[in-house]
Write a protein that holds these residues in place. Structure first.
Motif, PDB file in Angstrom:
ATOM      1  N   ALA A 182       4.470  11.380  -3.507  1.00 54.46           N
ATOM      2  CA  ALA A 182       4.269  10.537  -2.321  1.00 54.46           C
ATOM      3  C   ALA A 182       3.858  11.413  -1.135  1.00 54.46           C
ATOM      4  O   ALA A 182       4.322  12.540  -0.976  1.00 54.46           O
ATOM      5  CB  ALA A 182       5.552   9.785  -1.988  1.00 54.46           C
ATOM      6  N   MET A 183       2.971  10.877  -0.313  1.00 58.10           N
ATOM      7  CA  MET A 183       2.505  11.582   0.879  1.00 58.10           C
ATOM      8  C   MET A 183       3.669  11.760   1.863  1.00 58.10           C
ATOM      9  O   MET A 183       4.559  10.902   1.937  1.00 58.10           O
ATOM     10  CB  MET A 183       1.386  10.773   1.535  1.00 58.10           C
ATOM     11  N   ILE A 185       0.836  -1.200   0.000  1.00 58.70           N
ATOM     12  CA  ILE A 185       0.000   0.000   0.000  1.00 58.70           C
ATOM     13  C   ILE A 185       0.869   1.248   0.000  1.00 58.70           C
ATOM     14  O   ILE A 185       1.833   1.335   0.755  1.00 58.70           O
ATOM     15  CB  ILE A 185      -0.994  -0.004   1.188  1.00 58.70           C
ATOM     16  N   GLY A 186       0.530   2.185  -0.880  1.00 61.52           N
ATOM     17  CA  GLY A 186       1.248   3.459  -0.961  1.00 61.52           C
ATOM     18  C   GLY A 186       0.262   4.613  -0.955  1.00 61.52           C
ATOM     19  O   GLY A 186      -0.831   4.519  -1.514  1.00 61.52           O
ATOM     20  N   PHE A 187       0.660   5.695  -0.302  1.00 67.43           N
ATOM     21  CA  PHE A 187      -0.210   6.862  -0.170  1.00 67.43           C
ATOM     22  C   PHE A 187       0.388   8.045  -0.914  1.00 67.43           C
ATOM     23  O   PHE A 187       1.596   8.260  -0.894  1.00 67.43           O
ATOM     24  CB  PHE A 187      -0.415   7.200   1.312  1.00 67.43           C
ATOM     25  N   GLU A 188      -0.510   8.810  -1.551  1.00 68.27           N
ATOM     26  CA  GLU A 188      -0.090   9.952  -2.345  1.00 68.27           C
ATOM     27  C   GLU A 188      -0.687  11.241  -1.791  1.00 68.27           C
ATOM     28  O   GLU A 188      -1.706  11.206  -1.085  1.00 68.27           O
ATOM     29  CB  GLU A 188      -0.554   9.781  -3.796  1.00 68.27           C
ATOM     30  N   ALA A 218       1.610   9.684   6.041  1.00 65.57           N
ATOM     31  CA  ALA A 218       1.508   8.353   5.441  1.00 65.57           C
ATOM     32  C   ALA A 218       1.514   7.270   6.516  1.00 65.57           C
ATOM     33  O   ALA A 218       0.771   6.290   6.417  1.00 65.57           O
ATOM     34  CB  ALA A 218       2.640   8.134   4.450  1.00 65.57           C
ATOM     35  N   LYS A 219       2.306   7.440   7.563  1.00 59.30           N
ATOM     36  CA  LYS A 219       2.332   6.469   8.654  1.00 59.30           C
ATOM     37  C   LYS A 219       0.972   6.407   9.346  1.00 59.30           C
ATOM     38  O   LYS A 219       0.463   5.322   9.648  1.00 59.30           O
ATOM     39  CB  LYS A 219       3.413   6.826   9.672  1.00 59.30           C
ATOM     40  N   GLU A 220       0.379   7.576   9.563  1.00 62.81           N
ATOM     41  CA  GLU A 220      -0.949   7.647  10.179  1.00 62.81           C
ATOM     42  C   GLU A 220      -1.982   6.934   9.298  1.00 62.81           C
ATOM     43  O   GLU A 220      -2.808   6.167   9.788  1.00 62.81           O
ATOM     44  CB  GLU A 220      -1.337   9.113  10.370  1.00 62.81           C
ATOM     45  N   TYR A 221      -1.929   7.178   7.991  1.00 65.27           N
ATOM     46  CA  TYR A 221      -2.854   6.541   7.055  1.00 65.27           C
ATOM     47  C   TYR A 221      -2.637   5.025   7.019  1.00 65.27           C
ATOM     48  O   TYR A 221      -3.595   4.251   6.954  1.00 65.27           O
ATOM     49  CB  TYR A 221      -2.695   7.134   5.661  1.00 65.27           C
ATOM     50  N   TYR A 222      -1.383   4.609   7.041  1.00 65.73           N
ATOM     51  CA  TYR A 222      -1.046   3.184   7.040  1.00 65.73           C
ATOM     52  C   TYR A 222      -1.658   2.487   8.254  1.00 65.73           C
ATOM     53  O   TYR A 222      -2.307   1.448   8.130  1.00 65.73           O
ATOM     54  CB  TYR A 222       0.475   3.029   7.025  1.00 65.73           C
ATOM     55  N   GLY A 275       3.796  -5.134   8.263  1.00 63.66           N
ATOM     56  CA  GLY A 275       5.203  -4.836   8.424  1.00 63.66           C
ATOM     57  C   GLY A 275       5.325  -3.634   9.349  1.00 63.66           C
ATOM     58  O   GLY A 275       4.373  -3.288  10.051  1.00 63.66           O
ATOM     59  N   ILE A 276       6.479  -2.989   9.325  1.00 60.97           N
ATOM     60  CA  ILE A 276       6.706  -1.772  10.105  1.00 60.97           C
ATOM     61  C   ILE A 276       6.923  -0.631   9.123  1.00 60.97           C
ATOM     62  O   ILE A 276       7.764  -0.729   8.224  1.00 60.97           O
ATOM     63  CB  ILE A 276       7.922  -1.904  11.041  1.00 60.97           C
ATOM     64  N   PHE A 277       6.177   0.444   9.315  1.00 59.41           N
ATOM     65  CA  PHE A 277       6.265   1.587   8.413  1.00 59.41           C
ATOM     66  C   PHE A 277       7.712   2.086   8.347  1.00 59.41           C
ATOM     67  O   PHE A 277       8.369   2.270   9.367  1.00 59.41           O
ATOM     68  CB  PHE A 277       5.348   2.714   8.894  1.00 59.41           C
ATOM     69  N   ALA A 278       8.214   2.287   7.141  1.00 56.69           N
ATOM     70  CA  ALA A 278       9.536   2.843   6.828  1.00 56.69           C
ATOM     71  C   ALA A 278      10.705   1.944   7.219  1.00 56.69           C
ATOM     72  O   ALA A 278      11.855   2.367   7.120  1.00 56.69           O
ATOM     73  CB  ALA A 278       9.709   4.231   7.441  1.00 56.69           C
ATOM     74  N   ALA A 279      10.433   0.721   7.644  1.00 51.94           N
ATOM     75  CA  ALA A 279      11.523  -0.202   7.967  1.00 51.94           C
ATOM     76  C   ALA A 279      12.093  -0.806   6.686  1.00 51.94           C
ATOM     77  O   ALA A 279      11.421  -0.853   5.653  1.00 51.94           O
ATOM     78  CB  ALA A 279      11.013  -1.315   8.884  1.00 51.94           C
ATOM     79  N   ASP A 280      13.320  -1.271   6.762  1.00 52.11           N
ATOM     80  CA  ASP A 280      13.932  -2.016   5.670  1.00 52.11           C
ATOM     81  C   ASP A 280      13.451  -3.454   5.816  1.00 52.11           C
ATOM     82  O   ASP A 280      13.902  -4.186   6.702  1.00 52.11           O
ATOM     83  CB  ASP A 280      15.452  -1.934   5.745  1.00 52.11           C
TER      84      ASP A 280
END
Length: 147
Positions: A96-97, A31-34, A102-106, A125-130
């Motif tokens: 990109a948001m 999922i990706g937010f714009e 974006a983390k809040e939306y996720y 998963g974890i937002f923004a993690a590798d």
């Protein structure tokens, strides 16, 4: 908002060399937010992903949703879905948001999916993690949804 929904036999997320989450039969959602996405779209996207009829019924037709098969869902944030490659070869991520929003939306998207199919059926998963994401696509069946 862009979702890549893949029907899977199994999917998992590894972070820092350790298994973080794993599902069996169900869907993997990238999922990706714009910029310009709204909170209202989160509910709509969660409903669309949960009710998408991409699982076969007893006649071999794709008539069942993840709800119908009592399947699982693995949701992974992926801002690169907002990448624009219409000019040149390097993706442009200006659409990109902002990461904080974006983390809040996720997190809201995960909550909405849990409301629909159940807390125990949704992993993430974890937002923004590798993350190292393994996907055993079934079919293969892959649907792209853009709201």
């Amino acid at each position: 908002m862009i979702a890549v929904v893949q029907r899977v036999l199994q999917s998992s997320v590894v972070i820092n060399g350790s298994l973080y989450s794993q599902i069996e039969k169900g869907v993997n959602i990238l999922i990706g937010f714009e910029k310009g996405d709204t909170v209202e779209n989160i509910t709509r996207m969660a409903k669309k992903c949960s009710e998408l009829r991409i699982f076969e019924d007893e006649n071999g037709k794709m008539s069942n949703s993840i709800i119908d098969i009592d399947g699982e869902m693995l949701i992974v944030s992926q801002f690169t879905l907002a990448g624009d490659v219409s000019k040149g070869r390097r993706p442009d991520f200006t659409n990109a948001m902002h990461p904080d929003l974006a983390k809040e939306y996720y997190e809201k998207f995960i909550c909405e999916c849990k409301k629909i199919i159940g807390d125990d059926k949704v992993k993430s998963g974890i937002f923004a993690a590798d993350m190292k994401v393994s996907i055993l696509n079934d079919g293969p069946v892959t649907i792209i949804i853009k709201l």
